[in-house]
Design a protein around this motif. Structure first.
Motif, PDB file in Angstrom:
ATOM      1  N   ASP A  31      64.390  45.111  11.160  1.00 15.99           N
ATOM      2  CA  ASP A  31      65.557  44.362  11.614  1.00 15.99           C
ATOM      3  C   ASP A  31      66.841  45.013  11.098  1.00 15.99           C
ATOM      4  OD1 ASP A  31      66.992  42.379  12.843  1.00 15.99           O
ATOM      5  OD2 ASP A  31      66.018  40.722  11.791  1.00 15.99           O
ATOM      6  N   THR A  32      67.976  44.591  11.627  1.00 14.31           N
ATOM      7  CA  THR A  32      69.268  45.136  11.196  1.00 14.31           C
ATOM      8  C   THR A  32      69.957  44.255  10.160  1.00 14.31           C
ATOM      9  OG1 THR A  32      70.331  44.033  13.058  1.00 14.31           O
ATOM     10  CG2 THR A  32      69.653  46.325  13.375  1.00 14.31           C
ATOM     11  N   GLU A  45      58.647  39.014  20.080  1.00 17.91           N
ATOM     12  CA  GLU A  45      59.828  39.472  19.337  1.00 17.91           C
ATOM     13  C   GLU A  45      59.397  40.400  18.189  1.00 17.91           C
ATOM     14  OE1 GLU A  45      63.630  37.791  16.730  1.00 17.91           O
ATOM     15  OE2 GLU A  45      62.192  36.368  17.583  1.00 17.91           O
ATOM     16  N   ASN A  48      58.323  43.767  19.698  1.00 14.23           N
ATOM     17  CA  ASN A  48      59.499  44.522  20.145  1.00 14.23           C
ATOM     18  C   ASN A  48      60.275  45.095  18.970  1.00 14.23           C
ATOM     19  OD1 ASN A  48      58.996  44.114  22.863  1.00 14.23           O
ATOM     20  ND2 ASN A  48      60.212  42.233  22.943  1.00 14.23           N
ATOM     21  N   LEU A  49      60.433  44.307  17.932  1.00 16.09           N
ATOM     22  CA  LEU A  49      61.177  44.752  16.758  1.00 16.09           C
ATOM     23  C   LEU A  49      60.501  45.957  16.106  1.00 16.09           C
ATOM     24  CD1 LEU A  49      63.737  43.795  15.307  1.00 16.09           C
ATOM     25  CD2 LEU A  49      62.299  42.370  13.862  1.00 16.09           C
ATOM     26  N   SER A  51      58.209  48.009  17.521  1.00 17.37           N
ATOM     27  CA  SER A  51      58.099  49.153  18.434  1.00 17.37           C
ATOM     28  C   SER A  51      59.426  49.890  18.597  1.00 17.37           C
ATOM     29  CB  SER A  51      57.564  48.712  19.795  1.00 17.37           C
ATOM     30  OG  SER A  51      58.467  47.843  20.437  1.00 17.37           O
ATOM     31  N   ARG A  52      60.534  49.206  18.420  1.00 19.07           N
ATOM     32  CA  ARG A  52      61.844  49.864  18.514  1.00 19.07           C
ATOM     33  C   ARG A  52      62.203  50.632  17.244  1.00 19.07           C
ATOM     34  NH1 ARG A  52      63.825  44.857  20.929  1.00 19.07           N
ATOM     35  NH2 ARG A  52      64.608  44.372  18.871  1.00 19.07           N
ATOM     36  N   ASN A  53      61.461  50.395  16.153  1.00 19.48           N
ATOM     37  CA  ASN A  53      61.786  51.050  14.893  1.00 19.48           C
ATOM     38  C   ASN A  53      60.501  51.555  14.219  1.00 19.48           C
ATOM     39  OD1 ASN A  53      62.795  51.882  12.447  1.00 19.48           O
ATOM     40  ND2 ASN A  53      64.127  50.104  12.174  1.00 19.48           N
TER      41      ASN A  53
END
Length: 132
Positions: A31-32, A45, A48-49, A51-53
């Motif tokens: 997360d950011t 969610e 997705n979180l 897989s994006r990072n």
């Protein structure tokens, strides 16, 4: 492999696959947000979180494997590992189908019986080992 030549057959074969998409620490890494505030998220969610990072997943995996080796195997610690006194280990990392990491580990335990010794004791009809 040199370890097998030197120590014989390993005592254990362990596959280790931490659930990164459900672990709060991995979700925090991905997360950011700068402040850690655990929250229950929907499964999609979480996927997705992560897989994006992929770097967050790798950092989490590295940390969990280090803790497994230190605390469960007892390597370089003043306590015996969960499986016994670890004399050696060798692991390789692979990607799973969903692109997260998992570990295959060969583990040697000091003083344990070799597979051949176990077989011999099981096959001996008068063996106390077999009876127990």
């Amino acid at each position: 492999m040199v370890l097998i030549s030197y120590l014989g057959a390993p005592s254990w074969f362990i596959t280790f696959a931490p659930a990164d998409n459900k672990h709060l620490m991995c979700l925090y890494y991905a997360d950011t947000k700068e402040i850690f505030s655990p929250e229950i998220r929907a499964d999609n969610e979480c996927f997705n979180l992560i897989s994006r990072n992929p770097v967050a997943g790798a950092r989490f995996f590295h940390f969990i494997v280090q803790m497994f080796i230190k605390h469960v195997l007892g390597v370089d610690q003043d306590h015996t590992g969960l499986y016994g006194d670890t004399s050696a280990y060798y692991g390789t990392v692979e990607q799973q189908g969903r692109l997260t990491l998992h570990l295959h580990l060969l583990l040697w335990i000091a003083g344990s019986l070799s597979p051949q010794e176990i077989r011999d004791r099981i096959m001996d009809v008068n063996s106390d080992f077999k009876r127990r």
